[in-house]
Design a protein around this motif. Structure first.
Motif, PDB file in Angstrom:
ATOM      1  N   MET A 185      -4.560   7.156 -15.729  1.00 28.40           N
ATOM      2  CA  MET A 185      -3.172   7.415 -15.387  1.00 28.40           C
ATOM      3  C   MET A 185      -2.346   6.155 -15.625  1.00 28.40           C
ATOM      4  SD  MET A 185      -1.086   9.718 -14.137  1.00 28.40           S
ATOM      5  CE  MET A 185       0.512   9.888 -13.356  1.00 28.40           C
ATOM      6  N   ALA A 186      -1.211   6.288 -16.298  1.00 29.31           N
ATOM      7  CA  ALA A 186      -0.351   5.135 -16.553  1.00 29.31           C
ATOM      8  C   ALA A 186       0.183   4.584 -15.238  1.00 29.31           C
ATOM      9  CB  ALA A 186       0.808   5.547 -17.460  1.00 29.31           C
ATOM     10  N   LEU A 187       0.319   3.282 -15.177  1.00 35.61           N
ATOM     11  CA  LEU A 187       0.803   2.637 -13.969  1.00 35.61           C
ATOM     12  C   LEU A 187       2.258   3.019 -13.724  1.00 35.61           C
ATOM     13  CD1 LEU A 187      -0.498   0.664 -11.923  1.00 35.61           C
ATOM     14  CD2 LEU A 187       0.624  -1.188 -13.158  1.00 35.61           C
ATOM     15  N   HIS A 188       2.594   3.300 -12.480  1.00 33.20           N
ATOM     16  CA  HIS A 188       3.959   3.668 -12.124  1.00 33.20           C
ATOM     17  C   HIS A 188       4.909   2.528 -12.505  1.00 33.20           C
ATOM     18  CE1 HIS A 188       7.452   4.825  -9.736  1.00 33.20           C
ATOM     19  NE2 HIS A 188       6.873   5.996  -9.489  1.00 33.20           N
ATOM     20  N   PRO A 189       6.056   2.822 -13.078  1.00 31.02           N
ATOM     21  CA  PRO A 189       6.961   1.754 -13.528  1.00 31.02           C
ATOM     22  C   PRO A 189       7.428   0.833 -12.409  1.00 31.02           C
ATOM     23  CG  PRO A 189       8.010   3.924 -13.702  1.00 31.02           C
ATOM     24  CD  PRO A 189       6.571   4.164 -13.459  1.00 31.02           C
ATOM     25  N   VAL A 190       7.567   1.343 -11.197  1.00 29.73           N
ATOM     26  CA  VAL A 190       7.982   0.475 -10.090  1.00 29.73           C
ATOM     27  C   VAL A 190       6.862  -0.492  -9.726  1.00 29.73           C
ATOM     28  CG1 VAL A 190       8.661   0.404  -7.664  1.00 29.73           C
ATOM     29  CG2 VAL A 190       9.676   2.101  -9.191  1.00 29.73           C
ATOM     30  N   VAL A 191       5.629  -0.027  -9.750  1.00 31.51           N
ATOM     31  CA  VAL A 191       4.497  -0.929  -9.488  1.00 31.51           C
ATOM     32  C   VAL A 191       4.448  -2.014 -10.564  1.00 31.51           C
ATOM     33  CG1 VAL A 191       1.990  -1.081  -9.246  1.00 31.51           C
ATOM     34  CG2 VAL A 191       3.213   0.897  -8.318  1.00 31.51           C
ATOM     35  N   LEU A 248      -4.991   5.785  -7.295  1.00 32.40           N
ATOM     36  CA  LEU A 248      -5.301   5.430  -8.688  1.00 32.40           C
ATOM     37  C   LEU A 248      -4.847   6.539  -9.624  1.00 32.40           C
ATOM     38  CD1 LEU A 248      -8.882   3.866  -8.371  1.00 32.40           C
ATOM     39  CD2 LEU A 248      -6.826   2.672  -9.158  1.00 32.40           C
ATOM     40  N   ASN A 249      -5.141   7.773  -9.258  1.00 30.82           N
ATOM     41  CA  ASN A 249      -4.760   8.905 -10.113  1.00 30.82           C
ATOM     42  C   ASN A 249      -3.253   9.051 -10.241  1.00 30.82           C
ATOM     43  OD1 ASN A 249      -7.443   9.559 -10.563  1.00 30.82           O
ATOM     44  ND2 ASN A 249      -7.524  11.058  -8.899  1.00 30.82           N
ATOM     45  N   ALA A 250      -2.524   8.578  -9.222  1.00 33.91           N
ATOM     46  CA  ALA A 250      -1.060   8.651  -9.253  1.00 33.91           C
ATOM     47  C   ALA A 250      -0.435   7.438  -9.923  1.00 33.91           C
ATOM     48  CB  ALA A 250      -0.524   8.789  -7.824  1.00 33.91           C
ATOM     49  N   GLY A 251      -1.250   6.507 -10.395  1.00 33.57           N
ATOM     50  CA  GLY A 251      -0.731   5.319 -11.065  1.00 33.57           C
ATOM     51  C   GLY A 251      -0.093   4.320 -10.125  1.00 33.57           C
ATOM     52  N   LEU A 252      -0.514   4.323  -8.858  1.00 32.24           N
ATOM     53  CA  LEU A 252       0.116   3.458  -7.866  1.00 32.24           C
ATOM     54  C   LEU A 252      -0.711   2.223  -7.528  1.00 32.24           C
ATOM     55  CD1 LEU A 252       1.482   6.276  -5.557  1.00 32.24           C
ATOM     56  CD2 LEU A 252       2.856   4.666  -6.893  1.00 32.24           C
TER      57      LEU A 252
END
Length: 603
Positions: free
Chosen positions: A1-7, A362-366
């Motif tokens: 999963m791509a990393l969340h842009p805010v993280v 992890l699955n949510a990219g957070l």
């Protein structure tokens, strides 16, 4: 999963902000690594002193060809959370000796209990004890005879203090070994009801003591989700516990197996082997971002908004409350553990626990998965659970589904869309609030204030029935410079009673609340503190304040307040008794809450 842009954005901001101090720190660690442990370079007299009591390990230590593990312990048998550590040195020494190495207790550090000192003079030493623990650990490891270290600590200031010191010795590996929570006793909500009845005068002290002892009844950490258990969560999210080890009960076969394996793992990561992983490589910017995400997703203790900043600074990493809030806005709250819910940590662990949460995040990219940990490269290892298979310790893939959705939920169906922490800013300064246990209808309070300089004054006013309408209670001169920033948790029952009556009520203070702070909105850690010229020192009874956790506002509605002179307070009684006279230098040199409330300054 791509990393969340805010993280991604917060991580990059932390890296950029920390570039200078982080580089200087890593340069120091590189030099310490190249110098290596001094064991082999000690004088003959020095070696004799260091090995004199080592018994069968003397010859191995003198040969200096096998690894030597340092044990730093917070053991005492007055505190339930630390009493299980009594057995750990023997377990560790025997295991390491069987593998050809050696282990020595490098030193002990103090461990105090905020539950014992709550509302007492000793609470004014609580926050400072963190930095004392760091210094005591520094003394323990200063002999520089160890290839790796294990740290035995659990509770509120102990783990942060040990982390600060571990980073001072960041060139050697570190594994943190928990003791685990006590088995479940009287449910926390039942205990809270008796506390409220006692505050109202409808329960006797004998009834209160019986309830408390039924809740706190054996060895191990308290079972609510306060600062101690938030610390344990962080050690998994940040990669310093073995996977799945935080909430295994004391004095069980699995707990002992994890203790032995943790000690072995520490030496296996030393520079003597092929998997050298010093703690300075584990505790990087990404690890601290992971820790903040863990704090938000679990609704953890507000104390960590101080401690994480201090812990990070010890490794040259500069965190800001803005980082916590930005991550909170995109991190769903997916756990409900008392005081955020009815479950205790044993029930949380049984429902899927940290392994389930880490997998979801992890699955949510957070979360950053590309971090180094004592469990191996990558946080994916922490979705596995430890098991005993015919007496042998193994790890198996944990559950991918919550086993109790009243306690744990997937990120797609959270308890709330944002995390459990809010930052409040306005003309009153800045503060923080734990909102995970505060119902939405209580998160905004606008009311006249009553101003106090001591929590005992608040209790007297409550008993005198002075709080009849909506009110914001201000307790000031409680900051680190004033009196060491004690927790004001003993106010919780009466505040809860007022809220239960239908009053709009909130607390505003430059002090702290317990990691178990709950349903009453409390704007805490207000900075600047009153003694440091903060606007909180200009308030008077009747001034209208707005506390808005939804919009992040901590506001004085009358600008004229800021034209008043600052109040003064007689703090002489805070300077002696219960050891407080020994901490004058700490009060004189401590930093502000939003920079970690540390006496060390910049490293």
């Amino acid at each position: 999963m791509a990393l969340h842009p805010v993280v991604t954005r917060v991580t990059e901001r932390v890296i950029e902000r920390s570039a200078g101090p982080r580089r200087r720190y890593l340069d120091r660690m590189a030099k310490a690594k190249s110098d290596g442990p001094a064991r082999a370079h000690l004088s003959c007299s020095g070696q004799a002193h260091a090995f004199a009591a080592a018994g069968p390990d003397q010859d191995r230590l003198a040969e200096a060809v096998n690894g030597n593990l340092g044990i730093v312990t917070a053991y005492n048998d007055m505190l339930s959370a630390h009493q299980p550590f009594e057995r750990y040195p023997t377990l560790i020494r025997d295991a390491i000796r069987a593998g050809g190495g050696t282990a020595q207790v490098a030193g002990g550090v103090p461990a105090m209990c905020d539950g014992v000192t709550q509302g007492e003079a000793g609470m004014e030493l609580s926050l400072f004890s963190r930095d004392v623990i760091a210094m005591a650990t520094g003394v323990a490891l200063s002999h520089n005879t160890f290839d790796a270290a294990v740290y035995l600590g659990v509770c509120d200031k102990i783990v942060p203090g040990l982390i600060i010191a571990a980073q001072s010795f960041g060139h050697i590996p570190a594994v943190f070994l928990p003791a685990g929570p006590m088995t479940s006793g009287l449910p926390n909500d039942e205990k809270a009801k008796v506390r409220q009845r006692f505050a109202e005068g409808t329960a006797t002290r004998e009834e209160l003591l019986k309830a408390e002892m039924a809740a706190y009844h054996g060895p191990g950490t308290c079972t609510f989700y306060g600062t101690a258990n938030t610390n344990q969560m962080l050690m998994e999210f940040m990669g310093l516990h073995l996977p799945g080890s935080s909430f295994v009960n004391p004095n069980t076969d699995l707990r002992d197996a994890l203790t032995v394996e943790g000690a072995k793992r520490a030496l296996s990561l030393s520079a003597l082997g092929n998997a050298y992983t010093p703690v300075c490589d584990i505790l990087d910017e990404k690890a601290f971002v992971n820790g903040i995400v863990g704090l938000n997703s679990t609704g953890g203790s507000t104390n960590l908004l101080i401690h994480l900043i201090a812990m990070a600074r010890a490794g040259g990493i500069i965190l800001d409350w803005e980082d916590f809030v930005d991550l909170s806005e995109v991190t769903p709250l997916i756990a409900r553990v008392y005081p955020n819910g009815m479950a205790d940590v044993n029930q949380f662990h049984a429902a899927g626990g940290l392994g389930f949460m880490i997998g979801q995040l992890l699955n949510a990219g957070l979360l950053h998965d590309d971090t180094k940990t004592v469990g191996g490269d990558g946080l994916e290892n922490y979705t596995h659970e430890p098991k005993l298979d015919a007496g042998a310790l193994t790890w198996k893939k944990g559950t991918g589904e919550s086993l109790n959705t009243g306690i744990l939920r997937p990120t797609t169906e959270p308890f709330q869309e944002t995390g459990g922490v809010a930052r409040l800013v306005g003309r009153l300064g800045q503060g923080v609030m734990k909102i995970s246990a505060v119902a939405p209808e209580h998160r905004v309070v606008e009311a006249p204030c009553r101003v106090f300089h001591d929590q005992e004054e608040v209790k007297k006013a409550f008993k005198a029935k002075e709080f009849e309408g909506d009110v914001i209670i201000v307790v000031r001169f409680q900051g680190p410079k004033a009196n060491g920033m004690p927790e004001l948790h003993s106010l919780t029952p009466m505040l809860g009673i007022m809220q239960g009556r239908g009053q709009k009520v909130a607390l505003v203070t430059d002090g702290r609340m317990s990691g178990a702070s709950g349903k009453v909105p409390s704007a805490i850690h207000v900075s600047p503190e009153a003694l440091d010229g903060g606007p909180i020192g200009q308030l008077q009874d009747g001034d209208v304040i707005r506390v808005d956790a939804e919009a992040g506002v901590l506001e004085i509605l009358d600008e004229g307040v800021l034209k008043r002179p600052h109040a003064t307070a007689d703090l002489s009684d805070n300077q002696w008794g219960a050891g407080r006279d020994l901490f004058n230098a700490f009060r004189a040199n401590v930093g502000s809450a939003n920079t970690g409330a540390s006496v060390f300054g910049d490293f």
